[in-house]
Enzyme design. Structure first.
Site, PDB file in Angstrom:
ATOM      1  N   TYR A 149      13.323  53.253  19.226  1.00  0.00           N
ATOM      2  CA  TYR A 149      14.298  53.925  18.368  1.00  0.00           C
ATOM      3  C   TYR A 149      13.912  53.851  16.895  1.00  0.00           C
ATOM      4  O   TYR A 149      14.438  54.603  16.078  1.00  0.00           O
ATOM      5  CB  TYR A 149      15.697  53.321  18.557  1.00  0.00           C
ATOM      6  CG  TYR A 149      16.281  53.534  19.943  1.00  0.00           C
ATOM      7  CD1 TYR A 149      15.512  54.048  20.979  1.00  0.00           C
ATOM      8  CD2 TYR A 149      17.597  53.220  20.217  1.00  0.00           C
ATOM      9  CE1 TYR A 149      16.033  54.232  22.240  1.00  0.00           C
ATOM     10  CE2 TYR A 149      18.131  53.407  21.488  1.00  0.00           C
ATOM     11  CZ  TYR A 149      17.335  53.913  22.494  1.00  0.00           C
ATOM     12  OH  TYR A 149      17.852  54.097  23.743  1.00  0.00           O
ATOM     13  N   ASP A 183      12.900  48.496  36.335  1.00  0.00           N
ATOM     14  CA  ASP A 183      13.276  49.451  37.390  1.00  0.00           C
ATOM     15  C   ASP A 183      14.033  48.758  38.523  1.00  0.00           C
ATOM     16  O   ASP A 183      15.081  49.219  38.965  1.00  0.00           O
ATOM     17  CB  ASP A 183      12.055  50.240  37.901  1.00  0.00           C
ATOM     18  CG  ASP A 183      10.791  49.401  37.972  1.00  0.00           C
ATOM     19  OD1 ASP A 183      10.860  48.201  37.664  1.00  0.00           O
ATOM     20  OD2 ASP A 183       9.738  49.932  38.340  1.00  0.00           O
ATOM     21  N   ASP A 237      19.835  49.527  26.226  1.00  0.00           N
ATOM     22  CA  ASP A 237      20.765  50.635  26.043  1.00  0.00           C
ATOM     23  C   ASP A 237      21.188  51.174  27.410  1.00  0.00           C
ATOM     24  O   ASP A 237      22.380  51.374  27.699  1.00  0.00           O
ATOM     25  CB  ASP A 237      20.059  51.727  25.215  1.00  0.00           C
ATOM     26  CG  ASP A 237      21.027  52.760  24.671  1.00  0.00           C
ATOM     27  OD1 ASP A 237      22.236  52.603  24.862  1.00  0.00           O
ATOM     28  OD2 ASP A 237      20.546  53.725  24.045  1.00  0.00           O
ATOM     29  N   ASP A 289      24.991  50.273  29.658  1.00  0.00           N
ATOM     30  CA  ASP A 289      25.951  51.301  30.073  1.00  0.00           C
ATOM     31  C   ASP A 289      26.086  51.327  31.597  1.00  0.00           C
ATOM     32  O   ASP A 289      27.180  51.492  32.129  1.00  0.00           O
ATOM     33  CB  ASP A 289      25.513  52.690  29.587  1.00  0.00           C
ATOM     34  CG  ASP A 289      26.145  53.037  28.238  1.00  0.00           C
ATOM     35  OD1 ASP A 289      26.522  52.103  27.504  1.00  0.00           O
ATOM     36  OD2 ASP A 289      26.271  54.238  27.928  1.00  0.00           O
ATOM     37  N   LYS A 305       8.791  45.603  31.394  1.00  0.00           N
ATOM     38  CA  LYS A 305       7.971  46.468  32.257  1.00  0.00           C
ATOM     39  C   LYS A 305       6.527  46.005  32.057  1.00  0.00           C
ATOM     40  O   LYS A 305       5.646  46.765  31.643  1.00  0.00           O
ATOM     41  CB  LYS A 305       8.184  47.933  31.842  1.00  0.00           C
ATOM     42  CG  LYS A 305       7.550  48.942  32.741  1.00  0.00           C
ATOM     43  CD  LYS A 305       8.258  49.113  34.080  1.00  0.00           C
ATOM     44  CE  LYS A 305       7.519  50.115  34.954  1.00  0.00           C
ATOM     45  NZ  LYS A 305       7.962  50.118  36.351  1.00  0.00           N
TER      46      LYS A 305
END
Ligand SMILES: NC(=O)c1ccc[n+]([C@@H]2O[C@H](COP(=O)([O-])OP(=O)(O)OC[C@H]3O[C@@H](n4cnc5c(N)ncnc54)[C@H](O)[C@@H]3O)[C@@H](O)[C@H]2O)c1
Length: 366
Positions: free
Chosen positions: A142, A224, A248, A252, A192
Site C-alpha cells: 500500500y 492461503d 487487510d 475482514d 507467503k
C-alpha cells in the site's frame, strides 16, 4: 484526578452519532473510576473537505499529534465520491497512519454465543473463538514505490512494490509477542514465504524475536491455507500477526466469525509511547453508513468497544476498559438490538443500556 486528552474526530455519516455514545460512555467510566477526559473535537474527512478543502486539515493533525489518543467515527459518503476530486475523505486515514506512524492495526474477533445466528459458521465451529489480528499498517504494497502504470515500446505494464525494512517488521512482531504474552501465549505469523522474499525476511525476524519471548508458542503459516483454516478452525488461533495486505483481507474475512462487521472494534497503534501507553487511533471497522445517518438507528457498540481499547492501550485505564467491555458484552447478550442485529431499537436505547451499567458494579461492592 487523572486527566487524559483525546482528539475527537467524529467524521461523516453515522460517525457523529456513534462517537457521541462512546464519548458519554467514557465520561461515565471516568466518573466511576476517577479520571477526566478533555475532548478536542476536530474535523476530518468529508466534513473537513467542505469546511477547508482538505480531508486532514493541519489543525486536526496537530491535535492528534499532541493528544494521548484519537477517537474516530468514520469518513466518506456519496457526496464526496467523485474520483476526480482533488481531495477525498479516505486521504485523511492514510495521512494519519503515515504522519503518526500508526504501524499496528489490532482487530479483536470474538464469537459471542448470543450472535450465533448472525454468523454463517456452525456454533460448534465458532464457539469459543477469540482472536486478535495484528496487521502491519504502514508498509508493504500500500505504500511501496514505485507504483503505477507505464508504457515502453507499445507495451503497457503496471507495478506495485512490496517493501519492508527489517526494523518495520521487527516493531510489529515485537508488539505481537507482547500482546500474546498478555493473552493465551500463542502466536501465528502469517506469510507467503514459499514465494515472497519479503515473507522470508519476515519469518527470519519472527524467529529472532521469538528467542526473547520464551513463554510464547510460535507457528508460521502460509496465508492461503490460513484463509481456509481461520473459518474452519477459528478456535485454534490466539494472536495472528501479518503484513499489510494479508492482514487487510484476513481481518475482514474473520468478521464472519463474529457475525457482523458492525460489531468490530479496532485500534491503530503508533510509535510514540507515554507513561500511560502508546499513542493510538481507535475507530469502528464499519464505515459511515450514509443510508442510515441521522435516523438514530446506528449501532454504537463497535465504537464503544473501540473506546474501551483506547482506555486500555493508550490511557492506562484498564479497570474502566474492563467495565466498558462488560457493558458491551451485556448489550450483545441481553440488550436492545439495532436493525443490523435483527432488532428495531435505536441508538439511544443502546446508549441508555450501556450508561446504566457503566460503574454499576462499583456501587454494589462499595
Ligand atoms: N474507516 C472508515 O472511515 C471507513 C471504512 C469503511 C467505509 N467507509 C466509507 O463509508 C461509506 C459507506 O461505505 P459502505 O456502505 O461500504 O460500508 P458501511 O460499513 O458504511 O456500511 C455497510 C452496511 O452496514 C450498515 N452499517 C454499517 N455500520 C453500521 C452501524 N454502526 N449500525 C448499523 N448499521 C451499520 C450500513 O447501513 C450498510 O448497510 C463509504 O463512503 C466508504 O468509503 C469508511
Amino acid at each position: 484526578m487523572r486527566t487524559h486528552s483525546v482528539a475527537y474526530l467524529p467524521g461523516d455519516g453515522i460517525g457523529p452519532e456513534v462517537c457521541d455514545v462512546a464519548r458519554r460512555c467514557v465520561n461515565a467510566a471516568g466518573a466511576a473510576f476517577g479520571f477526566n477526559v478533555r475532548w478536542d473535537e476536530q474535523s476530518v474527512g468529508g466534513r473537513a473537505i467542505d469546511e477547508s478543502g482538505r480531508a486532514l486539515p493541519p489543525a486536526t493533525l496537530e491535535a492528534c499529534r499532541s493528544a494521548d489518543a484519537i477517537l474516530l467515527g468514520a469518513v466518506g459518503g456519496p457526496r464526496w465520491d467523485d474520483p476526480t476530486a482533488a481531495a477525498r475523505p479516505e486521504d485523511a486515514l492514510l495521512a494519519l497512519r503515515s504522519e503518526l506512524e500508526l504501524f499496528a492495526n489490532l482487530r479483536p474477533v470474538t464469537a459471542h454465543p448470543a450472535l450465533a445466528a448472525a454468523s454463517p459458521l456452525r456454533p460448534e465451529v465458532r464457539d469459543g473463538a477469540d482472536i486478535l489480528i495484528l496487521r502491519e499498517l504502514t508498509g508493504g504494497l500500500y505504500f511501496g514505490r514505485p507504483q503505477g502504470r507505464e508504457e515502453h515500446d507499445g507495451v503497457e505494464s503496471v507495478v506495485d512494490t512490496l517493501r519492508y525494512t527489517r526494523a518495520e517488521i521487527e516493531r510489529i512482531v515485537e508488539l505481537a509477542f507482547e500482546l500474546a504474552e498478555g493473552r493465551r501465549g500463542h502466536l501465528t505469523s502469517v506469510d507467503k514465504a514459499n514465494v515472497l522474499a519479503s515473507s522470508r525476511l519476515w519469518r527470519e525476524v519472527v524467529n529472532e524475536v521469538a528467542a526473547r519471548h520464551a513463554s510464547v508458542t510460535v507457528e508460521h503459516a502460509l496465508v492461503d491455507s490460513t484463509a481456509y483454516l481461520i473459518l474452519t478452525q477459528p478456535t485454534h488461533y490466539d494472536v495472528i500477526v501479518t503484513e499489510n495486505l494479508f492482514g487487510d483481507i484476513l481481518s475482514d474475512e474473520a468478521a464472519a466469525i463474529a457475525g457482523s462487521l458492525g460489531l468490530m472494534a479496532s485500534a491503530s497503534l503508533g510509535t510514540r509511547t507515554t507513561a500511560k501507553g502508546r499513542l493510538g487511533m481507535y475507530e469502528p471497522v464499519h464505515g459511515s453508513a450514509p443510508g442510515i445517518a441521522g435516523k438514530g438507528v446506528a449501532n454504537p457498540l463497535a465504537t464503544v468497544a473501540s473506546a474501551a481499547m483506547m482506555l486500555r492501550l493508550s490511557l492506562g485505564e484498564a479497570d474502566a476498559a474492563d467495565d466498558l467491555e462488560s457493558a458491551v458484552t451485556a448489550a450483545i447478550e441481553d440488550g436492545p438490538r439495532t436493525a443490523d442485529l435483527g432488532g428495531s431499537d435505536g441508538t439511544e436505547a443502546v446508549a441508555g443500556f450501556l450508561l446504566a451499567r457503566i460503574g454499576a458494579g462499583l456501587e454494589v461492592t462499595a
